[in-house]
Design an enzyme around this catalytic site. Structure first.
Site, PDB file in Angstrom:
ATOM      1  N   SER A 128       0.795  -1.235   0.000  1.00 49.29           N
ATOM      2  CA  SER A 128       0.000   0.000   0.000  1.00 49.29           C
ATOM      3  C   SER A 128       0.829   1.288   0.000  1.00 49.29           C
ATOM      4  O   SER A 128       0.265   2.362  -0.209  1.00 49.29           O
ATOM      5  CB  SER A 128      -0.939   0.017   1.206  1.00 49.29           C
ATOM      6  OG  SER A 128      -2.025  -0.845   0.953  1.00 49.29           O
TER       7      SER A 128
ATOM      8  N   LYS B  52       0.471   3.555  -2.945  1.00 49.29           N
ATOM      9  CA  LYS B  52      -0.683   4.467  -3.114  1.00 49.29           C
ATOM     10  C   LYS B  52      -0.278   5.935  -2.962  1.00 49.29           C
ATOM     11  O   LYS B  52      -0.956   6.821  -3.475  1.00 49.29           O
ATOM     12  CB  LYS B  52      -1.784   4.099  -2.108  1.00 49.29           C
ATOM     13  CG  LYS B  52      -2.360   2.692  -2.339  1.00 49.29           C
ATOM     14  CD  LYS B  52      -3.204   2.251  -1.149  1.00 49.29           C
ATOM     15  CE  LYS B  52      -3.727   0.821  -1.330  1.00 49.29           C
ATOM     16  NZ  LYS B  52      -4.382   0.315  -0.117  1.00 49.29           N
TER      17      LYS B  52
ATOM     18  N   TYR C 210      -2.915  -2.835 -10.680  1.00 46.89           N
ATOM     19  CA  TYR C 210      -2.804  -2.541  -9.242  1.00 46.89           C
ATOM     20  C   TYR C 210      -1.861  -3.538  -8.552  1.00 46.89           C
ATOM     21  O   TYR C 210      -0.998  -3.147  -7.752  1.00 46.89           O
ATOM     22  CB  TYR C 210      -4.209  -2.575  -8.625  1.00 46.89           C
ATOM     23  CG  TYR C 210      -4.236  -2.494  -7.122  1.00 46.89           C
ATOM     24  CD1 TYR C 210      -4.043  -1.286  -6.467  1.00 46.89           C
ATOM     25  CD2 TYR C 210      -4.480  -3.634  -6.350  1.00 46.89           C
ATOM     26  CE1 TYR C 210      -4.073  -1.213  -5.069  1.00 46.89           C
ATOM     27  CE2 TYR C 210      -4.518  -3.569  -4.965  1.00 46.89           C
ATOM     28  CZ  TYR C 210      -4.310  -2.370  -4.329  1.00 46.89           C
ATOM     29  OH  TYR C 210      -4.345  -2.301  -2.958  1.00 46.89           O
TER      30      TYR C 210
ATOM     31  N   TYR D  18      -4.766   3.895   8.095  1.00 44.87           N
ATOM     32  CA  TYR D  18      -6.139   3.379   8.134  1.00 44.87           C
ATOM     33  C   TYR D  18      -6.843   3.780   9.433  1.00 44.87           C
ATOM     34  O   TYR D  18      -6.738   4.908   9.857  1.00 44.87           O
ATOM     35  CB  TYR D  18      -6.152   1.849   7.912  1.00 44.87           C
ATOM     36  CG  TYR D  18      -5.429   1.498   6.648  1.00 44.87           C
ATOM     37  CD1 TYR D  18      -5.937   1.901   5.410  1.00 44.87           C
ATOM     38  CD2 TYR D  18      -4.213   0.857   6.659  1.00 44.87           C
ATOM     39  CE1 TYR D  18      -5.254   1.631   4.237  1.00 44.87           C
ATOM     40  CE2 TYR D  18      -3.525   0.586   5.489  1.00 44.87           C
ATOM     41  CZ  TYR D  18      -4.061   0.975   4.280  1.00 44.87           C
ATOM     42  OH  TYR D  18      -3.389   0.728   3.141  1.00 44.87           O
TER      43      TYR D  18
ATOM     44  N   VAL E 182       1.189  -3.935   3.779  1.00 42.30           N
ATOM     45  CA  VAL E 182       1.109  -5.236   4.465  1.00 42.30           C
ATOM     46  C   VAL E 182       2.408  -6.039   4.426  1.00 42.30           C
ATOM     47  O   VAL E 182       2.552  -7.016   5.159  1.00 42.30           O
ATOM     48  CB  VAL E 182      -0.034  -6.144   3.923  1.00 42.30           C
ATOM     49  CG1 VAL E 182      -1.381  -5.731   4.456  1.00 42.30           C
ATOM     50  CG2 VAL E 182      -0.005  -6.235   2.428  1.00 42.30           C
TER      51      VAL E 182
HETATM   52  O1  DON Z   1      -4.620  -4.625  -1.840  1.00 38.91           O
HETATM   53  C1  DON Z   1      -3.980  -5.381  -1.166  1.00 38.91           C
HETATM   54  O2  DON Z   1      -4.537  -6.256  -0.542  1.00 38.91           O
HETATM   55  C2  DON Z   1      -2.449  -5.274  -1.012  1.00 38.91           C
HETATM   56  N1  DON Z   1      -1.781  -5.516  -2.190  1.00 38.91           N
HETATM   57  C3  DON Z   1      -2.044  -3.989  -0.438  1.00 38.91           C
HETATM   58  C4  DON Z   1      -2.664  -3.838   0.881  1.00 38.91           C
HETATM   59  C5  DON Z   1      -1.844  -3.125   1.886  1.00 38.91           C
HETATM   60  O3  DON Z   1      -0.648  -3.037   1.835  1.00 38.91           O
HETATM   61  C6  DON Z   1      -2.627  -2.599   3.034  1.00 38.91           C
HETATM   62  N2  DON Z   1      -1.772  -1.890   3.949  1.00 38.91           N
HETATM   63  N3  DON Z   1      -1.441  -2.065   5.073  1.00 38.91           N
END
Ligand code: DON
Length: 305
Positions: free
Chosen positions: A65, A68, A192, A243, A261
């Protein structure tokens, strides 16, 4: 200017390590579940005063994330603030980053560009003839900000994510069904997933973070990025980057930052400083435990007000 010595940074990592046991690495992708929960690395880029690192500096990890932040900045650059914020909000998320329930506010747009629904809308508005073009432009942008042309995409992680992306797929169908996006669902998801799988190290993140700290326009790949867009991105990082934990983070730490993540975390500190952290042990909100604690200690050392 406060420059932290390598020994001081090493001490911070040692102080934080005992906390890592209370978290867990992300296990929804095989690639992420292989991370070692006790890994912790940090780099601080002080611009002309150099880069200081501690922990496993050479560990590589995917942005997830954190990307982003870069996609939002590119969208602001190419489309302008009004276009972007007619299509996504700038409010705090009520639920988790990929929640189906809470991403649409009464006004109807995804709550902010850092929850997945908002991020997918941002990916859709990036310039490019097709999704691969958009991935290439984000990759070039990250390479330029991090001053590292060797940065690439971990296609194994991207493919895994695509196969296991049902929650994001549901979001994308909803967004397309309501004309928030025009790219087909599978093309949007593949773009994405590749963007999330851009692979970096802590120095790359620190350098990119330092670039985003500038208070004047900056030149990236021969184009001037507007200082007002950088400021807006920093404000959103502070208000929504963690978040549902964002309010607490803003009060306790105060450094605009974004996590992923994978355990990636990028911080932006006033007066030309950037922080890159890798700490794959996550808390219940999906934020890096080591990253949050290191940011808190660094905010004191760097005298963030
Ligand atoms: O969209 C997703 O599930 C992941 N590729 C990215 C999510 C993410 O990193 C959320 N952040 N903490």
């Amino acid at each position: 200017m406060t420059v932290i010595a390598a020994d001081q940074l090493k001490d911070l990592v040692e102080q934080v390590k005992p906390w890592l046991g209370s978290g867990a690495v992300s296990n929804y992708l095989p690639e992420l579940s292989q991370a070692r929960p006790d890994d912790l690395a940090v780099a601080v880029d002080f611009g002309e005063d150099g880069v200081v690192t501690a922990g496993d500096r050479i560990a590589k990890f995917t942005l997830q994330s954190v990307v982003k932040v870069f996609t939002l900045l590119l969208a602001l650059h190419h489309r302008g603030k009004d276009y972007v914020f007619e299509r996504v909000g700038c409010d705090q998320a009520l639920g988790s980053y990929n929640s189906l329930e809470s991403f649409v506010r009464t006004s109807g747009v995804p709550v902010n560009p850092f929850v997945n629904a908002g991020a997918l809308v941002i990916v859709d508005m990036l310039p490019g003839h097709d999704p691969d073009d958009r991935v290439a432009s984000v990759l070039d942008f990250v390479r330029a900000l991090a001053n590292n042309p060797a940065i690439g995409v971990d296609l194994g992680t991207a493919r895994s994510e695509l196969m296991l992306a049902d929650q994001n797929r549901a979001l994308a169908y909803y967004l397309r069904g309501h004309n928030f996006v025009s790219t087909t669902v599978e093309e949007l998801l593949w773009a994405y997933c590749q963007m999330c799988a851009i692979e970096v190290d802590v120095v790359d993140l620190a350098t990119a973070g330092r670039m985003l700290s500038e208070s004047t326009d900056i030149c990236v790949m021969g184009e001037m990025l507007d200082a007002s867009h950088l400021r807006l991105v920093r404000r959103l990082m502070l208000s929504t980057g963690m978040y549902e934990a964002s309010g607490h983070y803003a009060c306790e730490v105060g450094i605009p930052a974004k996590c992923g993540v994978s355990g990636a975390m990028m911080g932006v500190v006033r007066h030309h400083k950037g922080i890159g952290i890798y700490g794959p042990a996550l808390d219940a909100s999906g934020n890096s435990i080591g990253g949050l604690r290191l940011m808190q200690l660094l905010s004191k050392l760097l005298d963030v007000d």
